[in-house]
Design an enzyme around this catalytic site. Structure first.
Site, PDB file in Angstrom:
ATOM      1  CB  SER A 102      -0.463  -0.270   1.106  1.00 16.11           C
ATOM      2  OG  SER A 102      -1.080   1.637   1.742  1.00 16.11           O
ATOM      3  CE1 TYR A 138      -4.210  -2.423   5.321  1.00 10.06           C
ATOM      4  CE2 TYR A 138      -3.178  -0.116   4.491  1.00 10.06           C
ATOM      5  CZ  TYR A 138      -4.066  -1.200   4.421  1.00 10.06           C
ATOM      6  OH  TYR A 138      -3.841  -1.732   2.872  1.00 10.06           O
TER       7      TYR A 138
HETATM    8  N1  LIG Z   1      -9.365  -1.014  -1.234  1.00  9.04           N
HETATM    9  C1  LIG Z   1      -7.677   0.448  -0.484  1.00  9.04           C
HETATM   10  O1  LIG Z   1      -8.333   1.751  -0.691  1.00  9.04           O
HETATM   11  C2  LIG Z   1      -6.296   0.148  -0.972  1.00  9.04           C
HETATM   12  C3  LIG Z   1      -5.141   0.469  -0.943  1.00  9.04           C
HETATM   13  C4  LIG Z   1      -3.959   0.211  -0.576  1.00  9.04           C
HETATM   14  C5  LIG Z   1      -3.834  -1.293  -0.552  1.00  9.04           C
HETATM   15  N2  LIG Z   1      -4.991  -2.271  -0.216  1.00  9.04           N
HETATM   16  C6  LIG Z   1      -4.455  -3.623  -0.156  1.00  9.04           C
HETATM   17  O2  LIG Z   1      -4.901  -4.200  -1.053  1.00  9.04           O
HETATM   18  C7  LIG Z   1      -5.893  -5.667  -0.354  1.00  9.04           C
HETATM   19  C8  LIG Z   1      -6.618  -5.951  -0.472  1.00  9.04           C
HETATM   20  O3  LIG Z   1      -7.833  -5.162  -0.274  1.00  9.04           O
HETATM   21  P1  LIG Z   1      -9.487  -4.792  -0.678  1.00  9.04           P
HETATM   22  O4  LIG Z   1      -9.450  -3.579  -0.378  1.00  9.04           O
HETATM   23  O5  LIG Z   1      -9.888  -5.485  -1.610  1.00  9.04           O
HETATM   24  O6  LIG Z   1     -10.048  -5.593   0.879  1.00  9.04           O
HETATM   25  P2  LIG Z   1     -11.300  -5.546   1.042  1.00  9.04           P
HETATM   26  O7  LIG Z   1     -12.855  -5.660  -0.137  1.00  9.04           O
HETATM   27  O8  LIG Z   1     -11.854  -6.266   2.132  1.00  9.04           O
HETATM   28  O9  LIG Z   1     -10.819  -7.628   0.754  1.00  9.04           O
HETATM   29  C9  LIG Z   1     -10.358  -8.306   1.430  1.00  9.04           C
HETATM   30  C10 LIG Z   1     -10.518  -9.642   1.006  1.00  9.04           C
HETATM   31  O10 LIG Z   1      -9.190 -10.207   2.050  1.00  9.04           O
HETATM   32  C11 LIG Z   1      -9.697 -11.015   2.831  1.00  9.04           C
HETATM   33  N3  LIG Z   1      -9.590 -11.830   3.750  1.00  9.04           N
HETATM   34  C12 LIG Z   1      -9.535 -10.687   5.375  1.00  9.04           C
HETATM   35  N4  LIG Z   1      -9.206 -11.479   6.024  1.00  9.04           N
HETATM   36  C13 LIG Z   1      -8.973 -12.848   6.473  1.00  9.04           C
HETATM   37  C14 LIG Z   1      -8.749 -13.410   6.883  1.00  9.04           C
HETATM   38  N5  LIG Z   1      -8.505 -13.712   8.687  1.00  9.04           N
HETATM   39  N6  LIG Z   1      -8.255 -14.660   6.206  1.00  9.04           N
HETATM   40  C15 LIG Z   1      -8.651 -14.534   5.182  1.00  9.04           C
HETATM   41  N7  LIG Z   1      -9.263 -14.043   4.283  1.00  9.04           N
HETATM   42  C16 LIG Z   1      -9.320 -12.584   5.062  1.00  9.04           C
HETATM   43  C17 LIG Z   1     -11.172 -10.571   2.986  1.00  9.04           C
HETATM   44  O11 LIG Z   1     -11.747 -12.420   2.850  1.00  9.04           O
HETATM   45  P3  LIG Z   1     -13.913 -11.779   3.383  1.00  9.04           P
HETATM   46  O12 LIG Z   1     -14.356 -11.623   1.402  1.00  9.04           O
HETATM   47  O13 LIG Z   1     -13.827 -12.660   3.422  1.00  9.04           O
HETATM   48  O14 LIG Z   1     -14.407 -10.463   3.626  1.00  9.04           O
HETATM   49  C18 LIG Z   1     -11.598 -10.444   1.070  1.00  9.04           C
HETATM   50  O15 LIG Z   1     -11.220 -12.051   0.431  1.00  9.04           O
HETATM   51  C19 LIG Z   1      -5.452  -5.843   0.858  1.00  9.04           C
HETATM   52  O16 LIG Z   1      -3.587  -6.734   1.322  1.00  9.04           O
HETATM   53  C20 LIG Z   1      -4.809  -4.036   1.167  1.00  9.04           C
HETATM   54  O17 LIG Z   1      -4.531  -3.503   1.960  1.00  9.04           O
HETATM   55  C21 LIG Z   1      -5.941  -1.828  -0.281  1.00  9.04           C
END
Ligand SMILES: NC(=O)c1ccc[n+]([C@@H]2O[C@H](COP(=O)([O-])OP(=O)(O)OC[C@H]3O[C@@H](n4cnc5c(N)ncnc54)[C@H](OP(=O)(O)O)[C@@H]3O)[C@@H](O)[C@H]2O)c1
Ligand SMILES: *[C@@H]1O[C@H](CO)[C@@H](O)[C@H](O)[C@H]1NC(C)=O
Length: 315
Positions: free
Chosen positions: A187, A200
């Protein structure tokens, strides 16, 4: 008179060099962001493993990979969501690709259990691509001393440990065939401090250094490691539903993400994220940090308000 013309010539020369440099940098960025052909991802192997593939960025990447003809191993914690995602993928691409899923809750499972389970499930599969995407953040911006200890522990497990263990399980498969690509979703907050989301932010810094070190370690084995550092994406993690200029949808991000696999070791794939990065980078650090802190304090107010309304509704 002569001194004047020398000075004039020198200034023009420096101006010319600076301008040329800027133009070259800009053209290079346009090439990388929009024009450079993507790597042929099936070249790494016929299977890709994506963690956190039941929502947001991971799910969008899974669909994008399937559209490119890759078979998928989905890793998630929720059986129902895994079945749902798997069915949707089969419906869309089932005639061309195979889908498999593994249920692991990275908060609950221990390192050895994660490694063993993944090793077993992928044994015999030609896995060439690993996307370490699963991640979580505190649900709203909050001071470190006020965040629930369990939440902090979960963030460390999912953001740091999961990527570490899953990589440990998948690397030997890639080493054997001397081919593979690992993408760790970091990130921008791994580079720019995020107050009120300190843990985070720090876990994402781990992802950056883990990626950089391990990429050197395996550089000569045909395995490419990349850390992608996006800014904000409209997903459940950020509770942002609609995309906007600086905030792409997960689908928009995933398309950009795939274009960069196999190239730079650190990148910010989505083009407006990169522009935002340049803007923040141009600011003096103290000003940037003040701007970020102010923004997150506002987010905290909003988060607290939302929580108290939720608690009133279902006490
Ligand atoms: N969105 C942003 O603005 C952003 C910015 C920078 C980086 N990122 C990074 O991008 C990645 C994806 O984020 P996202 O925004 O797509 O988030 P998200 O929509 O919340 O999706 C996260 C995914 O990780 C899974 N997960 C969470 N906890 C888990 C656990 N304990 N065991 C197994 N799987 C788990 C979730 O499962 P469930 O479907 O069951 O919840 C979901 O499939 C992350 O690493 C995040 O840090 C995101
Ligand atoms: C990509 O690579 C695979 C495996 O090496 C090959 O079969 C396929 O034809 C390639 N696709 C393209 C578009 O080059």
């Amino acid at each position: 008179m002569e001194l004047q013309s020398i000075l004039f010539g020198l200034t023009a020369f420096i101006g010319f060099i600076t301008l040329s440099k800027t133009i070259v940098t800009f053209l290079r960025w346009v090439w990388i962001a929009f024009l450079r052909p993507s790597k042929n991802l099936t070249d790494y192997g016929t299977w890709a493993l994506v963690t956190g593939s039941t929502d947001g960025i991971g799910k969008a990447i899974a669909f994008e990979l399937a559209s490119k003809g890759l078979n998928l191993v989905l890793v998630g914690r929720d059986l129902l969501k895994l079945e749902h995602t798997s069915n949707a993928l089969c419906e869309a691409y089932g005639s061309t690709v195979q889908i498999k899923y593994i249920v692991i809750d990275f908060v609950k499972a221990k390192g050895v259990e994660i490694v063993k389970k993944i090793e077993e499930e992928i044994s015999g599969l030609d896995v060439g691509l690993l996307i370490n995407n699963a991640g979580m953040a505190n649900s709203y911006a909050e001071y470190f001393h006020l965040i629930d200890t369990q939440v902090v522990e979960s963030i460390v497990r999912v953001n740091i440990e999961a990527a570490t263990w899953v990589t440990k399980a998948v690397l030997p498969v890639m080493l054997k065939k001397k081919k593979g690509a690992i993408v760790n979703i970091g990130s921008a907050s791994g580079f720019i401090p995020l107050p009120l989301s300190t843990v985070y932010s720090a876990t994402k810094s781990y992802i950056e250094m883990f990626s950089r070190s391990i990429s050197l370690e395996y550089k000569h084995t045909g395995i490419h490691v990349q850390c992608q550092a996006p800014f904000i994406v409209a997903t459940k993690m950020t509770s942002i539903r609609r995309s906007s200029f600086f905030i792409p949808s997960a689908e928009m991000y995933s398309k950009a993400s795939l274009r960069q696999i196999g190239y730079e070791n650190i990148c910010t794939p989505y083009w407006t994220h990169y522009i935002f990065w340049c803007i923040l980078d141009a600011l003096p650090e103290a000003l940037r940090d003040r701007f970020v802190l102010r923004h997150y304090l506002t987010l905290r107010e909003k988060g607290l308000l939302k929580m108290s309304m939720k608690n009133k509704k279902n006490p």
